[in-house]
Design a protein around this motif. Structure first.
Motif, PDB file in Angstrom:
ATOM      1  N   GLN A  65       0.838  -1.205   0.000  1.00 21.42           N
ATOM      2  CA  GLN A  65       0.000   0.000   0.000  1.00 21.42           C
ATOM      3  C   GLN A  65       0.869   1.249   0.000  1.00 21.42           C
ATOM      4  N   LEU A  66       1.891   1.239   0.827  1.00 23.48           N
ATOM      5  CA  LEU A  66       2.794   2.387   0.899  1.00 23.48           C
ATOM      6  C   LEU A  66       3.571   2.554  -0.407  1.00 23.48           C
ATOM      7  N   ALA A  67       4.129   1.456  -0.904  1.00 23.79           N
ATOM      8  CA  ALA A  67       4.947   1.531  -2.123  1.00 23.79           C
ATOM      9  C   ALA A  67       4.120   1.895  -3.355  1.00 23.79           C
ATOM     10  N   LEU A  68       2.981   1.249  -3.519  1.00 17.34           N
ATOM     11  CA  LEU A  68       2.196   1.467  -4.737  1.00 17.34           C
ATOM     12  C   LEU A  68       1.258   2.665  -4.626  1.00 17.34           C
ATOM     13  N   GLY A  69       0.559   2.780  -3.492  1.00 18.16           N
ATOM     14  CA  GLY A  69      -0.312   3.942  -3.302  1.00 18.16           C
ATOM     15  C   GLY A  69       0.495   5.227  -3.297  1.00 18.16           C
ATOM     16  N   GLY A  70       1.610   5.206  -2.576  1.00 20.41           N
ATOM     17  CA  GLY A  70       2.493   6.373  -2.546  1.00 20.41           C
ATOM     18  C   GLY A  70       3.115   6.646  -3.896  1.00 20.41           C
ATOM     19  N   GLY A  71       3.447   5.594  -4.620  1.00 23.83           N
ATOM     20  CA  GLY A  71       4.043   5.752  -5.947  1.00 23.83           C
ATOM     21  C   GLY A  71       3.074   6.365  -6.946  1.00 23.83           C
ATOM     22  N   LEU A  72       1.834   5.942  -6.887  1.00 25.48           N
ATOM     23  CA  LEU A  72       0.828   6.527  -7.791  1.00 25.48           C
ATOM     24  C   LEU A  72       0.577   7.993  -7.453  1.00 25.48           C
ATOM     25  N   MET A  73       0.596   8.320  -6.169  1.00 29.03           N
ATOM     26  CA  MET A  73       0.456   9.724  -5.768  1.00 29.03           C
ATOM     27  C   MET A  73       1.662  10.532  -6.260  1.00 29.03           C
ATOM     28  N   TRP A  74       2.860   9.966  -6.119  1.00 27.34           N
ATOM     29  CA  TRP A  74       4.070  10.636  -6.601  1.00 27.34           C
ATOM     30  C   TRP A  74       3.956  10.891  -8.113  1.00 27.34           C
ATOM     31  N   LEU A  75       3.507   9.878  -8.860  1.00 23.73           N
ATOM     32  CA  LEU A  75       3.399   9.985 -10.310  1.00 23.73           C
ATOM     33  C   LEU A  75       2.454  11.119 -10.714  1.00 23.73           C
ATOM     34  N   ASP A  76       1.305  11.200 -10.047  1.00 22.71           N
ATOM     35  CA  ASP A  76       0.365  12.282 -10.350  1.00 22.71           C
ATOM     36  C   ASP A  76       0.934  13.641  -9.947  1.00 22.71           C
ATOM     37  N   GLY A  77       1.612  13.695  -8.806  1.00 25.07           N
ATOM     38  CA  GLY A  77       2.219  14.954  -8.366  1.00 25.07           C
ATOM     39  C   GLY A  77       3.309  15.422  -9.315  1.00 25.07           C
ATOM     40  N   PHE A  78       4.159  14.499  -9.737  1.00 26.14           N
ATOM     41  CA  PHE A  78       5.230  14.823 -10.679  1.00 26.14           C
ATOM     42  C   PHE A  78       4.646  15.332 -11.999  1.00 26.14           C
ATOM     43  N   SER A  79       3.631  14.620 -12.498  1.00 28.16           N
ATOM     44  CA  SER A  79       3.006  15.001 -13.772  1.00 28.16           C
ATOM     45  C   SER A  79       2.320  16.357 -13.665  1.00 28.16           C
ATOM     46  N   THR A  80       1.677  16.610 -12.540  1.00 29.13           N
ATOM     47  CA  THR A  80       0.997  17.893 -12.333  1.00 29.13           C
ATOM     48  C   THR A  80       2.010  19.030 -12.273  1.00 29.13           C
ATOM     49  N   ASP A  81       3.109  18.808 -11.559  1.00 25.82           N
ATOM     50  CA  ASP A  81       4.156  19.837 -11.477  1.00 25.82           C
ATOM     51  C   ASP A  81       4.765  20.125 -12.846  1.00 25.82           C
ATOM     52  N   ARG A  82       4.994  19.083 -13.615  1.00 25.12           N
ATOM     53  CA  ARG A  82       5.686  19.241 -14.890  1.00 25.12           C
ATOM     54  C   ARG A  82       4.755  19.597 -16.045  1.00 25.12           C
ATOM     55  N   TYR A  83       3.554  18.996 -16.062  1.00 21.65           N
ATOM     56  CA  TYR A  83       2.675  19.157 -17.230  1.00 21.65           C
ATOM     57  C   TYR A  83       1.295  19.747 -16.901  1.00 21.65           C
ATOM     58  N   SER A  84       1.074  20.094 -15.648  1.00 23.78           N
ATOM     59  CA  SER A  84      -0.216  20.661 -15.197  1.00 23.78           C
ATOM     60  C   SER A  84      -1.393  19.711 -15.394  1.00 23.78           C
ATOM     61  N   ASN A  85      -1.111  18.406 -15.400  1.00 25.71           N
ATOM     62  CA  ASN A  85      -2.148  17.374 -15.492  1.00 25.71           C
ATOM     63  C   ASN A  85      -1.714  16.153 -14.699  1.00 25.71           C
ATOM     64  N   VAL A  86      -2.693  15.407 -14.162  1.00 27.82           N
ATOM     65  CA  VAL A  86      -2.348  14.121 -13.566  1.00 27.82           C
ATOM     66  C   VAL A  86      -1.854  13.211 -14.689  1.00 27.82           C
ATOM     67  N   PHE A  87      -1.169  12.156 -14.333  1.00 30.20           N
ATOM     68  CA  PHE A  87      -0.513  11.298 -15.316  1.00 30.20           C
ATOM     69  C   PHE A  87      -1.459  10.826 -16.421  1.00 30.20           C
ATOM     70  N   LEU A  88      -2.649  10.340 -16.063  1.00 29.02           N
ATOM     71  CA  LEU A  88      -3.581   9.821 -17.066  1.00 29.02           C
ATOM     72  C   LEU A  88      -4.044  10.880 -18.061  1.00 29.02           C
ATOM     73  N   ASP A  89      -4.070  12.136 -17.633  1.00 29.50           N
ATOM     74  CA  ASP A  89      -4.531  13.220 -18.507  1.00 29.50           C
ATOM     75  C   ASP A  89      -3.413  13.846 -19.336  1.00 29.50           C
ATOM     76  N   CYS A  90      -2.204  13.363 -19.150  1.00 31.95           N
ATOM     77  CA  CYS A  90      -1.082  13.862 -19.959  1.00 31.95           C
ATOM     78  C   CYS A  90      -1.160  13.269 -21.362  1.00 31.95           C
ATOM     79  N   THR A  91      -0.483  13.895 -22.294  1.00 30.38           N
ATOM     80  CA  THR A  91      -0.426  13.360 -23.656  1.00 30.38           C
ATOM     81  C   THR A  91       0.429  12.087 -23.646  1.00 30.38           C
ATOM     82  N   PRO A  92       0.274  11.223 -24.646  1.00 34.86           N
ATOM     83  CA  PRO A  92       1.126  10.030 -24.714  1.00 34.86           C
ATOM     84  C   PRO A  92       2.617  10.372 -24.686  1.00 34.86           C
TER      85      PRO A  92
END
Length: 199
Positions: A102-129
């Motif tokens: 839960q910590l590794a995967l739940g935290g990792g998915l949160m990190w991924l969305d945070g990183f994508s939002t910081d870099r591309y202003s969208n959560v990972f799924l809403d980013c372009t391919p």
């Protein structure tokens, strides 16, 4: 009924802790993998829609998990991919009973969305391919975390997810067929190894 529930919980908690010695699996023992696939199959068979309801991940996280699993092992002309093999369900079921996952995967998915939002202003799924690929290229290699420590959590998350996806895929019927594993069979005689081709 509660005895079955406790048994299921105990099996998933204890077997999903680490790889068994000598196992070809990267993260979990074969018995845990078999049990998880059977539990998912029973749930799908009992569901009127024939679907699996995530036990741990939110709908958004589960959609992201599906996309990542498909990226790790895509469907091809010869075999189904991680989605067809049930890897996301397998991962969710094991994660629902294991706090470390839960910590590794739940935290990792949160990190991924945070990183994508910081870099591309969208959560990972809403980013372009292209943006998704650029992000995954960064976290797919450990050397990138050495050069940029802010990627460390993403790199660790993606490495763990790759291993779990492979475990989920290669312990499924589709994955076993993909390996062309025919099981332990006896031969009347051993024909020997094929000749080495001349170069």
């Amino acid at each position: 009924m509660s005895e079955i529930s406790v048994s299921r919980r105990d099996i998933l908690r204890t077997l999903a802790v680490g790889a068994a010695a000598g196992s070809v699996l990267q993260v979990i023992p074969a018995k845990a993998a078999e049990y998880a696939h059977q539990a998912v199959h029973k749930e799908k068979a009992a569901s009127p829609a024939g679907s699996y309801a995530p036990k741990y991940f939110s709908a958004h996280q589960y959609a992201t998990l599906n996309m990542l699993c498909e990226t790790i092992i895509p469907k091809d002309d010869e075999s189904g991919g991680a989605i067809e093999a049930g890897a996301p369900e397998f991962i969710d079921l094991l994660t629902s009973e294991n706090e470390e996952y839960q910590l590794a995967l739940g935290g990792g998915l949160m990190w991924l969305d945070g990183f994508s939002t910081d870099r591309y202003s969208n959560v990972f799924l809403d980013c372009t391919p292209e943006q998704q690929k650029a992000t995954l290229d960064l976290i797919a290699f450990r050397k990138n975390a050495k050069q940029d420590p802010s990627l460390s959590q993403g790199v660790a998350f993606f490495a763990f997810l790759r291993r779990l996806t492979c475990d989920g895929f290669y312990t499924s019927k589709i994955g076993i067929l993909d390996l062309k594993y025919i099981g332990n069979t006896s031969l009347r005689e051993f024909p020997g190894c094929p000749p080495v081709p001349e170069v």
